[in-house]
Design a protein around this motif. Structure first.
Motif, PDB file in Angstrom:
ATOM      1  N   MET A  73     106.093 -19.062  -9.360  1.00  0.00           N
ATOM      2  CA  MET A  73     104.664 -18.862  -9.218  1.00  0.00           C
ATOM      3  C   MET A  73     104.042 -20.084  -8.543  1.00  0.00           C
ATOM      4  SD  MET A  73     102.941 -16.269  -9.910  1.00  0.00           S
ATOM      5  CE  MET A  73     101.357 -15.630 -10.217  1.00  0.00           C
ATOM      6  N   LEU A  74     102.971 -19.837  -7.844  1.00  0.00           N
ATOM      7  CA  LEU A  74     102.272 -20.918  -7.167  1.00  0.00           C
ATOM      8  C   LEU A  74     100.896 -21.144  -7.777  1.00  0.00           C
ATOM      9  CD1 LEU A  74     102.879 -20.233  -3.359  1.00  0.00           C
ATOM     10  CD2 LEU A  74     104.072 -21.826  -4.850  1.00  0.00           C
ATOM     11  N   ARG A  75     100.469 -22.373  -7.718  1.00  0.00           N
ATOM     12  CA  ARG A  75      99.091 -22.736  -8.058  1.00  0.00           C
ATOM     13  C   ARG A  75      98.420 -23.050  -6.738  1.00  0.00           C
ATOM     14  NH1 ARG A  75      96.812 -27.619  -8.272  1.00  0.00           N
ATOM     15  NH2 ARG A  75      98.830 -28.652  -8.263  1.00  0.00           N
ATOM     16  N   PHE A  76      97.286 -22.420  -6.478  1.00  0.00           N
ATOM     17  CA  PHE A  76      96.607 -22.616  -5.201  1.00  0.00           C
ATOM     18  C   PHE A  76      95.402 -23.523  -5.349  1.00  0.00           C
ATOM     19  CE2 PHE A  76      98.852 -18.614  -4.534  1.00  0.00           C
ATOM     20  CZ  PHE A  76      99.458 -18.874  -3.318  1.00  0.00           C
ATOM     21  N   GLU A  77      95.246 -24.370  -4.369  1.00  0.00           N
ATOM     22  CA  GLU A  77      94.065 -25.228  -4.242  1.00  0.00           C
ATOM     23  C   GLU A  77      93.521 -25.021  -2.841  1.00  0.00           C
ATOM     24  OE1 GLU A  77      92.738 -27.140  -6.602  1.00  0.00           O
ATOM     25  OE2 GLU A  77      94.354 -26.890  -8.070  1.00  0.00           O
ATOM     26  N   GLN A  78      92.209 -25.163  -2.689  1.00  0.00           N
ATOM     27  CA  GLN A  78      91.644 -25.030  -1.350  1.00  0.00           C
ATOM     28  C   GLN A  78      90.558 -26.060  -1.120  1.00  0.00           C
ATOM     29  OE1 GLN A  78      90.404 -20.880  -1.495  1.00  0.00           O
ATOM     30  NE2 GLN A  78      88.283 -21.513  -1.547  1.00  0.00           N
ATOM     31  N   THR A  79      90.309 -26.333   0.158  1.00  0.00           N
ATOM     32  CA  THR A  79      89.301 -27.322   0.523  1.00  0.00           C
ATOM     33  C   THR A  79      88.764 -27.040   1.919  1.00  0.00           C
ATOM     34  OG1 THR A  79      88.828 -29.693   0.654  1.00  0.00           O
ATOM     35  CG2 THR A  79      90.947 -28.967   1.548  1.00  0.00           C
ATOM     36  N   THR A  80      87.574 -27.529   2.152  1.00  0.00           N
ATOM     37  CA  THR A  80      87.017 -27.557   3.507  1.00  0.00           C
ATOM     38  C   THR A  80      86.889 -29.008   3.985  1.00  0.00           C
ATOM     39  OG1 THR A  80      84.768 -27.526   2.605  1.00  0.00           O
ATOM     40  CG2 THR A  80      85.725 -25.398   3.240  1.00  0.00           C
ATOM     41  N   ASP A  81      87.284 -29.930   3.131  1.00  0.00           N
ATOM     42  CA  ASP A  81      87.179 -31.360   3.407  1.00  0.00           C
ATOM     43  C   ASP A  81      88.458 -31.877   4.069  1.00  0.00           C
ATOM     44  OD1 ASP A  81      86.896 -34.125   3.399  1.00  0.00           O
ATOM     45  OD2 ASP A  81      86.757 -34.295   1.208  1.00  0.00           O
ATOM     46  N   ILE A  82      88.364 -32.231   5.358  1.00  0.00           N
ATOM     47  CA  ILE A  82      89.559 -32.688   6.072  1.00  0.00           C
ATOM     48  C   ILE A  82      89.937 -34.144   5.746  1.00  0.00           C
ATOM     49  CG2 ILE A  82      89.376 -30.968   7.908  1.00  0.00           C
ATOM     50  CD1 ILE A  82      88.271 -33.207   9.724  1.00  0.00           C
ATOM     51  N   GLU A  83      89.250 -34.712   4.776  1.00  0.00           N
ATOM     52  CA  GLU A  83      89.620 -36.041   4.270  1.00  0.00           C
ATOM     53  C   GLU A  83      90.334 -35.933   2.915  1.00  0.00           C
ATOM     54  OE1 GLU A  83      89.181 -38.812   6.094  1.00  0.00           O
ATOM     55  OE2 GLU A  83      88.264 -37.567   7.646  1.00  0.00           O
ATOM     56  N   SER A  84      90.467 -34.725   2.389  1.00  0.00           N
ATOM     57  CA  SER A  84      90.991 -34.541   1.039  1.00  0.00           C
ATOM     58  C   SER A  84      92.520 -34.562   0.991  1.00  0.00           C
ATOM     59  CB  SER A  84      90.494 -33.215   0.464  1.00  0.00           C
ATOM     60  OG  SER A  84      91.220 -32.149   1.030  1.00  0.00           O
ATOM     61  N   PRO A  85      93.078 -34.840  -0.190  1.00  0.00           N
ATOM     62  CA  PRO A  85      94.536 -34.777  -0.366  1.00  0.00           C
ATOM     63  C   PRO A  85      95.086 -33.362  -0.130  1.00  0.00           C
ATOM     64  CG  PRO A  85      93.515 -35.927  -2.218  1.00  0.00           C
ATOM     65  CD  PRO A  85      92.401 -35.360  -1.383  1.00  0.00           C
ATOM     66  N   ILE A  86      94.314 -32.343  -0.463  1.00  0.00           N
ATOM     67  CA  ILE A  86      94.765 -30.961  -0.242  1.00  0.00           C
ATOM     68  C   ILE A  86      94.959 -30.721   1.254  1.00  0.00           C
ATOM     69  CG2 ILE A  86      94.132 -28.516  -0.455  1.00  0.00           C
ATOM     70  CD1 ILE A  86      92.480 -29.430  -2.987  1.00  0.00           C
ATOM     71  N   TYR A  87      94.012 -31.148   2.058  1.00  0.00           N
ATOM     72  CA  TYR A  87      94.146 -30.991   3.516  1.00  0.00           C
ATOM     73  C   TYR A  87      95.360 -31.773   4.024  1.00  0.00           C
ATOM     74  CZ  TYR A  87      93.252 -31.332   8.500  1.00  0.00           C
ATOM     75  OH  TYR A  87      93.389 -31.303   9.867  1.00  0.00           O
ATOM     76  N   ARG A  88      95.563 -32.979   3.520  1.00  0.00           N
ATOM     77  CA  ARG A  88      96.732 -33.776   3.949  1.00  0.00           C
ATOM     78  C   ARG A  88      98.032 -33.066   3.587  1.00  0.00           C
ATOM     79  NH1 ARG A  88      93.308 -37.955   2.433  1.00  0.00           N
ATOM     80  NH2 ARG A  88      94.321 -38.308   0.447  1.00  0.00           N
ATOM     81  N   ASP A  89      98.071 -32.421   2.419  1.00  0.00           N
ATOM     82  CA  ASP A  89      99.253 -31.644   2.035  1.00  0.00           C
ATOM     83  C   ASP A  89      99.458 -30.473   2.996  1.00  0.00           C
ATOM     84  OD1 ASP A  89      99.795 -33.313  -0.123  1.00  0.00           O
ATOM     85  OD2 ASP A  89      98.834 -31.986  -1.600  1.00  0.00           O
ATOM     86  N   ALA A  90      98.370 -29.804   3.366  1.00  0.00           N
ATOM     87  CA  ALA A  90      98.460 -28.692   4.319  1.00  0.00           C
ATOM     88  C   ALA A  90      99.049 -29.183   5.639  1.00  0.00           C
ATOM     89  CB  ALA A  90      97.079 -28.072   4.542  1.00  0.00           C
TER      90      ALA A  90
END
Length: 145
Positions: free
Chosen positions: A1-18
């Motif tokens: 199973m996956l846990r999802f996170e989302q962001t619109t902030d291109i400075e965030s750790p989530i964006y860096r992971d993407a």
């Protein structure tokens, strides 16, 4: 199973992971130029990352609002080591839910030809002619939400 996170902030750790996942899949595996992989739409998108049970980022996609009712899924990627575990289906279900939450009635994406059977299996339909993007053959696919 996956846990999802989302962001619109291109400075965030989530964006860096993407970006890490996208660079691994598109740039390293498929030889897509980094100059076209990261584009001017980054800050206009919702970036979604799927994390495994060890909190490792393993899948990503971004959602671009074309208009109020039409959203485009882009940059769909699952790490090579994680393929075959049905993570792509979970990721696309998350993208559809996110699009619906934002008012979408229709979702579209440019699918690599090799991935067409996957998208058709989860309810997408081909429209338009074949085209080449980044040296890879694609077809546009759509789904009514």
């Amino acid at each position: 199973m996956l846990r999802f996170e989302q962001t619109t902030d291109i400075e965030s750790p989530i964006y860096r992971d993407a970006l890490e996942i996208r660079l691994s899949v598109f740039v390293n595996e498929q030889n897509v130029s980094p100059a076209i992989e990261i584009d001017e739409k980054e800050s206009s998108c919702i970036h979604v990352v799927g994390y495994d049970s060890n909190n490792n980022p393993v899948a990503t996609a971004r959602l671009f609002p074309v208009d109020k009712e039409n959203f485009k899924v882009q940059r769909v990627a699952v790490l090579k080591s994680e393929r075959g575990k049905h993570l792509g289906k979970l990721l696309m279900e998350q993208m559809e839910a996110s699009a619906r939450k934002n008012g979408a009635k229709r979702i579209v994406l440019g699918a690599q030809n090799q991935a067409l059977p996957f998208y058709e299996k989860i309810g997408y339909h081909i429209f338009g002619a074949e085209y080449e993007e980044a040296g890879i053959l694609h077809h546009d696919v759509e789904k009514t939400l």
